[in-house]
Design an enzyme around this catalytic site. Structure first.
Site, PDB file in Angstrom:
ATOM      1  CG  ASP A  77      -1.786   1.232   1.291  1.00 27.41           C
ATOM      2  OD1 ASP A  77      -2.674   1.368   0.424  1.00 27.41           O
ATOM      3  OD2 ASP A  77      -1.574   2.058   2.188  1.00 27.41           O
ATOM      4  CG  ASP A  80       2.684  -0.014   5.058  1.00 26.61           C
ATOM      5  OD1 ASP A  80       2.408  -0.370   3.888  1.00 26.61           O
ATOM      6  OD2 ASP A  80       1.890   0.624   5.771  1.00 26.61           O
ATOM      7  CE1 TYR A 228      -1.906   3.344  10.393  1.00 26.67           C
ATOM      8  CE2 TYR A 228      -3.056   1.341  11.078  1.00 26.67           C
ATOM      9  CZ  TYR A 228      -2.024   2.249  11.248  1.00 26.67           C
ATOM     10  OH  TYR A 228      -1.134   2.086  12.265  1.00 26.67           O
ATOM     11  CD  GLU A 435       1.289   7.560   4.394  1.00 27.74           C
ATOM     12  OE1 GLU A 435       1.177   6.407   4.843  1.00 27.74           O
ATOM     13  OE2 GLU A 435       0.483   8.483   4.660  1.00 27.74           O
TER      14      GLU A 435
END
Length: 461
Positions: A77, A80, A228, A435
């Site tokens: 995703d 990670d 999340y 991110e």
């Protein structure tokens, strides 16, 4: 002035004008190329012989379902190693929509084969996850365990639990979004590989039936997802899926169901955003494209006019929705409003807006936010694999804590982006700015393809 001279004058004036609006100092073909490299860097499973990311290798080869089903493949995703079905499906739908609309751009960039591979990497995985008509694995990997690990996907030895939805534990949003993705991809492959197209469409139909028959929010079945990627409702996904199935099949029962859901779930009001959890703007634009009905056209116009004229913007002109995924939100809106423009709604206004949003990302803000592209691009994305040195050097939390640039360049990744004042910090530990996710790149890549399409066609009509 006679009519022949007048026609020539108008042609020249129009050509000059469109070049100014849609000609770019940025190489959109290169951006599409790099974005597809980012998707390759996110691949899980056994990589093909033509893998173009030298620092990536096979990983998560033991991903299995509760009964031992093969769940290898798909995409990690973000930075990670969790495989998260809801955002993977949303990503796939948006990429496929861009392919259907702007095939000429991908062809001209020499990336058509690569984008087909990117789509198929996702749908092959969804087919594995759809183990029976009313069972679908929506997540592999546990966020809590995963976030205790910082290192290469290839070096993982943790337990990889799989989570599913089924008739007793439904997820209409997850099943609906995946149905939309499979339907959209079936259209992309209709001429390229008819047999695969039919397979995708069959799964789309089954998943849609699953989504409509057994109702519920997927994060109530897959508990860890709420932290999340919470889904606040499923009506938009059911409508979205029905519209895509109508687009793929032409069967009236799907458009009838879509219009029923549209009214049942009160989706006619103007939304403020368009992203994985809020599909309404996309639904309204697809309805406008497919039916040409005035109420849908006006709904699409209302969303884009609000976005262009009223929605909050940074001092340098970036549309600002929220602090996490700032650039993703802007790019998604740019893409969906380009889709509205493609059917004649405020073409000049929306296309100019989309170009300004994308060009802000590529450098008009004073820097690039796409890794590996342009001036002063991010060097320290929040991404474990790219923070690691080349094997056999070990990698762990020391890589996360390092102040040095990531040793592996994560080409093409779009970072989360700046705050409401255009402020941005290139710091690995600050995921709010840095991110990266597969979801961030989807609407962005499709919007870039759309701008390339306009350049190729010099089209302002």
């Amino acid at each position: 002035m006679n009519f022949s001279h007048l026609g020539l004058y108008v042609l020249l004036a129009t050509s000059t004008f469109t070049y100014q609006v849609f000609g770019s100092k940025y190489d959109y073909s290169k951006v599409v190329h790099l974005s597809l490299l980012f998707y390759e860097a996110q691949r899980s499973g056994q990589l093909p012989a033509n893998n173009r990311i030298p620092w990536r290798g096979d990983s998560s080869l033991n991903d299995r379902g509760l009964k031992g089903e093969d769940l290898t493949g798909g995409y990690y995703d973000a930075g990670d190693t969790v495989k998260f079905g809801f955002t993977m499906a949303s990503t796939t739908t948006l990429l496929a929509w861009g392919c259907l609309s702007y095939k000429d751009a991908y062809k001209a960039a020499g990336e058509w084969k690569e984008v087909l591979n990117a789509l198929k990497w996702a749908t092959d995985y969804f087919i594995k996850c759809h183990v029976s008509p009313n069972e679908f694995y929506g997540q592999v990997g546990d966020f809590t365990l995963d976030h205790e690990y910082w290192g290469r996907p290839e070096d993982m030895n943790m337990s990889r639990k799989a989570y599913k939805i089924d008739a007793e534990h439904p997820g209409s949003d997850l099943a609906g979004e995946t149905a939309a993705a499979m339907a959209a991809v079936s259209m992309v492959f209709k001429e390229e590989d008819p047999e695969y197209s039919d397979l995708c469409l069959e799964h789309a139909k089954q998943l849609f039936k699953f989504a409509t028959t057994y109702r519920g929010l997927y994060h109530e079945a897959i508990k860890g997802a709420a932290q999340y990627y919470e889904s606040t409702e499923y009506g938009d996904e059911l409508t979205w899926a029905a519209v895509w199935l109508y687009k793929a099949t032409g069967e009236n029962n799907y458009i009838d169901e879509a219009e029923y859901f549209y009214m049942r779930f009160r989706l006619k009001d103007r939304p403020n955003e368009f992203y994985f959890n809020k599909k309404v703007a996309g639904v309204q634009v697809l309805f406008a494209q497919l039916t040409k009905r005035d109420d849908y056209v006006q709904a699409a116009r209302a969303f884009c006019d609000f976005s262009v004229d009223v929605q909050k913007k940074t001092p340098k002109g970036l549309i600002y929705i929220e602090k996490i995924g700032t650039l993703c939100h802007a790019a998604n809106i740019a893409f969906v409003c380009m889709q509205a423009a493609d059917i004649g709604i405020e073409q000049e206004k929306y296309r100019d807006f989309a170009k300004k949003q994308i060009d802000y990302i590529l450098g008009d803000s004073g820097r690039s936010f796409v890794i590996g592209f342009g001036e002063n691009y991010p060097k320290k994305p929040f991404h474990a694999g790219s923070s690691c040195p080349i094997k056999p050097v070990k990698c762990g939390w020391e890589a996360y804590n390092s102040t040095k640039d990531n040793p592996q360049v994560l080409h093409g990744a779009l970072v989360s982006g700046p705050d409401e004042n255009d402020l941005y910090e290139d710091a690995r530990e600050d995921y709010i700015y840095n991110e990266v996710t597969i979801d961030y790149n989807a609407g962005f890549q499709s919007a870039v393809a759309g701008l390339l399409h306009l350049e190729l066609n010099n089209d302002n009509s």
